[in-house]
Design a protein around this motif. Structure first.
Motif, PDB file in Angstrom:
ATOM      1  N   GLU A 281      40.702  26.738  23.058  1.00 40.28           N
ATOM      2  CA  GLU A 281      40.506  26.729  24.513  1.00 40.28           C
ATOM      3  C   GLU A 281      41.832  26.974  25.240  1.00 40.28           C
ATOM      4  O   GLU A 281      41.896  27.765  26.192  1.00 40.28           O
TER       5      GLU A 281
ATOM      6  N   GLN B 263      42.962  30.599  24.789  1.00 37.46           N
ATOM      7  CA  GLN B 263      42.161  31.484  25.631  1.00 37.46           C
ATOM      8  C   GLN B 263      42.567  31.364  27.101  1.00 37.46           C
ATOM      9  O   GLN B 263      42.686  32.377  27.798  1.00 37.46           O
TER      10      GLN B 263
ATOM     11  N   HIS C  67      44.169  34.385  29.294  1.00 41.01           N
ATOM     12  CA  HIS C  67      43.426  34.813  30.482  1.00 41.01           C
ATOM     13  C   HIS C  67      44.271  34.660  31.748  1.00 41.01           C
ATOM     14  O   HIS C  67      44.192  35.485  32.655  1.00 41.01           O
TER      15      HIS C  67
ATOM     16  N   SER D 252      40.099  26.294  34.033  1.00 39.90           N
ATOM     17  CA  SER D 252      38.840  26.887  33.571  1.00 39.90           C
ATOM     18  C   SER D 252      37.921  27.190  34.749  1.00 39.90           C
ATOM     19  O   SER D 252      37.261  28.233  34.781  1.00 39.90           O
ATOM     20  N   ALA D 253      37.891  26.292  35.723  1.00 36.41           N
ATOM     21  CA  ALA D 253      37.057  26.500  36.906  1.00 36.41           C
ATOM     22  C   ALA D 253      37.641  27.577  37.821  1.00 36.41           C
ATOM     23  O   ALA D 253      36.910  28.281  38.522  1.00 36.41           O
TER      24      ALA D 253
ATOM     25  N   PRO E  63      38.197  33.539  36.533  1.00 37.87           N
ATOM     26  CA  PRO E  63      36.901  34.191  36.356  1.00 37.87           C
ATOM     27  C   PRO E  63      36.516  34.175  34.885  1.00 37.87           C
ATOM     28  O   PRO E  63      37.389  34.242  34.019  1.00 37.87           O
ATOM     29  N   ALA E  64      35.246  34.070  34.617  1.00 36.51           N
ATOM     30  CA  ALA E  64      34.778  34.025  33.233  1.00 36.51           C
ATOM     31  C   ALA E  64      35.053  35.356  32.556  1.00 36.51           C
ATOM     32  O   ALA E  64      34.717  36.408  33.100  1.00 36.51           O
ATOM     33  N   PRO E  65      35.703  35.314  31.382  1.00 37.95           N
ATOM     34  CA  PRO E  65      35.949  36.561  30.670  1.00 37.95           C
ATOM     35  C   PRO E  65      34.635  37.138  30.157  1.00 37.95           C
ATOM     36  O   PRO E  65      33.737  36.397  29.777  1.00 37.95           O
ATOM     37  N   THR E  66      34.529  38.438  30.185  1.00 35.57           N
ATOM     38  CA  THR E  66      33.337  39.086  29.667  1.00 35.57           C
ATOM     39  C   THR E  66      33.710  39.828  28.399  1.00 35.57           C
ATOM     40  O   THR E  66      34.835  40.298  28.246  1.00 35.57           O
TER      41      THR E  66
END
Length: 141
Positions: free
Chosen positions: A4, A7, A11, A101-102, A105-108
């Protein structure tokens, strides 16, 4: 080190280096400009989160690292130094991990991050002709 944290650092890295590249050492104190690029603003928010959660020694170290990164011409070096500091902060603070994390943006899957910063910067995954500067004309086919 947890996956985590790795990542999150990977990111967040481009946002951090873009913010430091755009604002230099003032990134820690600069008020958000409504016209600021979203990447720079997010990098600035990440650095502020690390700043808020740090003690006096942590803040001094963050300020020193940001100053060094702002003076450095080698972006890969700046990214490594900022990433190392962020990794350590994330390892020590589960609340910071949740906050970042919030924030990010969520990685795609298969996504590509491309960042440009500064006057006349260009960023593209695929590009044909790109011209920056004054007095240039596009090549004729």
């Amino acid at each position: 080190m947890s996956a985590e944290i790795v990542q999150l650092v990977e990111h967040a890295g481009p946002y951090l280096t873009t913010a430091v590249g755009a604002y230099g050492a003032a990134v820690l104190t600069r008020v958000e400009d409504t016209a600021a690029d979203a990447t720079v603003t997010l990098g600035q928010r990440i650095l502020r989160a690390v700043w808020r959660r740090g003690d006096e020694a942590g803040r001094a170290e963050l300020e020193q690292v940001v100053n060094e990164a702002a003076d450095e011409r080698d972006e890969s070096y700046s990214a490594a130094v900022l990433g190392r500091l962020l990794r350590r902060a994330l390892q020590e603070d589960a609340g910071l991990r949740a906050e970042l994390s919030a924030m990010l943006p969520a990685p795609t899957a298969g996504s590509v991050t491309i960042t440009a910063s500064g006057d006349r910067s260009i960023a593209a995954q695929h590009i044909g002709t790109a011209i920056t500067g004054d007095g240039h004309t596009a090549p004729q086919p």
